[in-house]
Scaffold this motif. Sequence first.
Motif, PDB file in Angstrom:
ATOM      1  N   ALA A  90       9.452  -3.707  15.020  1.00 37.38           N
ATOM      2  CA  ALA A  90      10.490  -2.957  14.321  1.00 37.38           C
ATOM      3  C   ALA A  90       9.811  -2.011  13.334  1.00 37.38           C
ATOM      4  CB  ALA A  90      11.425  -3.907  13.589  1.00 37.38           C
ATOM      5  N   LEU A  91      10.526  -0.946  12.976  1.00 38.45           N
ATOM      6  CA  LEU A  91       9.981   0.032  12.034  1.00 38.45           C
ATOM      7  C   LEU A  91      10.891   0.143  10.828  1.00 38.45           C
ATOM      8  CD1 LEU A  91       8.878   2.881  14.461  1.00 38.45           C
ATOM      9  CD2 LEU A  91       7.492   1.032  13.506  1.00 38.45           C
ATOM     10  N   PRO A  92      10.308   0.383   9.663  1.00 37.52           N
ATOM     11  CA  PRO A  92       8.880   0.322   9.395  1.00 37.52           C
ATOM     12  C   PRO A  92       8.390  -1.136   9.305  1.00 37.52           C
ATOM     13  CG  PRO A  92      10.063   0.721   7.346  1.00 37.52           C
ATOM     14  CD  PRO A  92      11.092   0.688   8.446  1.00 37.52           C
ATOM     15  N   THR A  93       7.141  -1.313   9.638  1.00 35.46           N
ATOM     16  CA  THR A  93       6.469  -2.599   9.447  1.00 35.46           C
ATOM     17  C   THR A  93       5.219  -2.339   8.627  1.00 35.46           C
ATOM     18  OG1 THR A  93       7.284  -3.613  11.483  1.00 35.46           O
ATOM     19  CG2 THR A  93       5.255  -4.508  10.572  1.00 35.46           C
ATOM     20  N   PHE A  94       5.036  -3.135   7.605  1.00 30.20           N
ATOM     21  CA  PHE A  94       3.872  -3.039   6.733  1.00 30.20           C
ATOM     22  C   PHE A  94       3.034  -4.289   6.941  1.00 30.20           C
ATOM     23  CE2 PHE A  94       7.446  -0.839   4.944  1.00 30.20           C
ATOM     24  CZ  PHE A  94       6.927   0.433   4.724  1.00 30.20           C
ATOM     25  N   ILE A  95       1.802  -4.089   7.379  1.00 26.08           N
ATOM     26  CA  ILE A  95       0.885  -5.196   7.622  1.00 26.08           C
ATOM     27  C   ILE A  95      -0.158  -5.174   6.507  1.00 26.08           C
ATOM     28  CG2 ILE A  95      -0.772  -6.201   9.229  1.00 26.08           C
ATOM     29  CD1 ILE A  95       1.924  -6.147  10.522  1.00 26.08           C
ATOM     30  N   LEU A  96      -0.328  -6.296   5.841  1.00 25.79           N
ATOM     31  CA  LEU A  96      -1.326  -6.420   4.781  1.00 25.79           C
ATOM     32  C   LEU A  96      -2.500  -7.200   5.338  1.00 25.79           C
ATOM     33  CD1 LEU A  96       1.576  -6.108   3.423  1.00 25.79           C
ATOM     34  CD2 LEU A  96       0.409  -6.814   1.360  1.00 25.79           C
ATOM     35  N   ILE A  97      -3.691  -6.598   5.240  1.00 28.04           N
ATOM     36  CA  ILE A  97      -4.886  -7.138   5.870  1.00 28.04           C
ATOM     37  C   ILE A  97      -5.987  -7.282   4.829  1.00 28.04           C
ATOM     38  CG2 ILE A  97      -6.659  -6.695   7.625  1.00 28.04           C
ATOM     39  CD1 ILE A  97      -4.499  -4.939   9.055  1.00 28.04           C
ATOM     40  N   LYS A  98      -6.681  -8.414   4.879  1.00 28.08           N
ATOM     41  CA  LYS A  98      -7.864  -8.636   4.051  1.00 28.08           C
ATOM     42  C   LYS A  98      -8.943  -9.223   4.938  1.00 28.08           C
ATOM     43  CE  LYS A  98      -7.761  -9.400  -0.643  1.00 28.08           C
ATOM     44  NZ  LYS A  98      -7.487 -10.153  -1.866  1.00 28.08           N
ATOM     45  N   ARG A  99     -10.135  -8.643   4.846  1.00 29.82           N
ATOM     46  CA  ARG A  99     -11.290  -9.112   5.628  1.00 29.82           C
ATOM     47  C   ARG A  99     -10.972  -9.223   7.120  1.00 29.82           C
ATOM     48  NH1 ARG A  99     -15.406 -10.203   2.427  1.00 29.82           N
ATOM     49  NH2 ARG A  99     -16.573 -11.458   3.883  1.00 29.82           N
ATOM     50  N   GLY A 100     -10.189  -8.256   7.612  1.00 26.59           N
ATOM     51  CA  GLY A 100      -9.892  -8.206   9.037  1.00 26.59           C
ATOM     52  C   GLY A 100      -8.794  -9.137   9.497  1.00 26.59           C
ATOM     53  N   LYS A 101      -8.176  -9.862   8.578  1.00 21.95           N
ATOM     54  CA  LYS A 101      -7.127 -10.826   8.929  1.00 21.95           C
ATOM     55  C   LYS A 101      -5.792 -10.415   8.308  1.00 21.95           C
ATOM     56  CE  LYS A 101     -10.111 -13.871  10.643  1.00 21.95           C
ATOM     57  NZ  LYS A 101     -10.654 -13.387  11.859  1.00 21.95           N
ATOM     58  N   VAL A 102      -4.715 -10.552   9.088  1.00 21.83           N
ATOM     59  CA  VAL A 102      -3.379 -10.282   8.567  1.00 21.83           C
ATOM     60  C   VAL A 102      -3.022 -11.393   7.583  1.00 21.83           C
ATOM     61  CG1 VAL A 102      -0.933 -10.068   9.145  1.00 21.83           C
ATOM     62  CG2 VAL A 102      -2.660  -9.053  10.647  1.00 21.83           C
ATOM     63  N   VAL A 103      -2.717 -10.999   6.334  1.00 18.53           N
ATOM     64  CA  VAL A 103      -2.368 -11.984   5.313  1.00 18.53           C
ATOM     65  C   VAL A 103      -0.873 -11.988   5.005  1.00 18.53           C
ATOM     66  CG1 VAL A 103      -4.662 -12.103   4.263  1.00 18.53           C
ATOM     67  CG2 VAL A 103      -3.016 -10.408   3.433  1.00 18.53           C
ATOM     68  N   ASP A 104      -0.181 -10.901   5.331  1.00 19.21           N
ATOM     69  CA  ASP A 104       1.263 -10.815   5.130  1.00 19.21           C
ATOM     70  C   ASP A 104       1.812  -9.638   5.910  1.00 19.21           C
ATOM     71  OD1 ASP A 104       3.019 -12.586   3.638  1.00 19.21           O
ATOM     72  OD2 ASP A 104       1.625 -12.318   1.958  1.00 19.21           O
ATOM     73  N   ARG A 105       3.139  -9.648   6.074  1.00 19.46           N
ATOM     74  CA  ARG A 105       3.824  -8.522   6.702  1.00 19.46           C
ATOM     75  C   ARG A 105       5.199  -8.396   6.085  1.00 19.46           C
ATOM     76  NH1 ARG A 105       3.967  -8.063  12.483  1.00 19.46           N
ATOM     77  NH2 ARG A 105       2.043  -9.198  12.462  1.00 19.46           N
ATOM     78  N   VAL A 106       5.649  -7.157   5.966  1.00 18.93           N
ATOM     79  CA  VAL A 106       6.985  -6.860   5.451  1.00 18.93           C
ATOM     80  C   VAL A 106       7.621  -5.914   6.462  1.00 18.93           C
ATOM     81  CG1 VAL A 106       8.317  -5.838   3.569  1.00 18.93           C
ATOM     82  CG2 VAL A 106       6.246  -7.147   3.052  1.00 18.93           C
TER      83      VAL A 106
END
Length: 123
Positions: A90-106
């Motif tokens: 779905a849009l918009p999707t915000f992916i939060l990444i740290k050290r190459g790993k997804v840590v959260d999404r909104v």
Amino acid sequence: MGSNLFNVDSSSELSNTIITFHSKAEWNAHFNALEETHNLMVVDFSAKWCGPCKIMDPFIQEFAAKYTNAEFIKIDVDELMVSQAFQVQALPTFILIKRGKVVDRVIGVRKEELQRMIEKHTT
């Protein structure tokens, strides 16, 4: 396409930086390089035709100016086909990444939730 594979969008009056990618190879190289850092990467998956994405644009500009220890990236899902790798449905999707790993999404127009997630992962 010339050697300009990505560009920095600083069209806002705010002193912010949002990176957009136009090449999958350039995106992959950038993504892999950030695996080595502790910085938060906030990836905004959107599209030009997406009304809710346009609603979130000023907030992303604001967050990019405020949270200078995070990197903000905008990916147009119609231009750069990398959204499947992140299970964007779905849009918009915000992916939060740290050290190459997804840590959260909104997902969706959720400014406060996105801000909470950014603050959570930048402290």
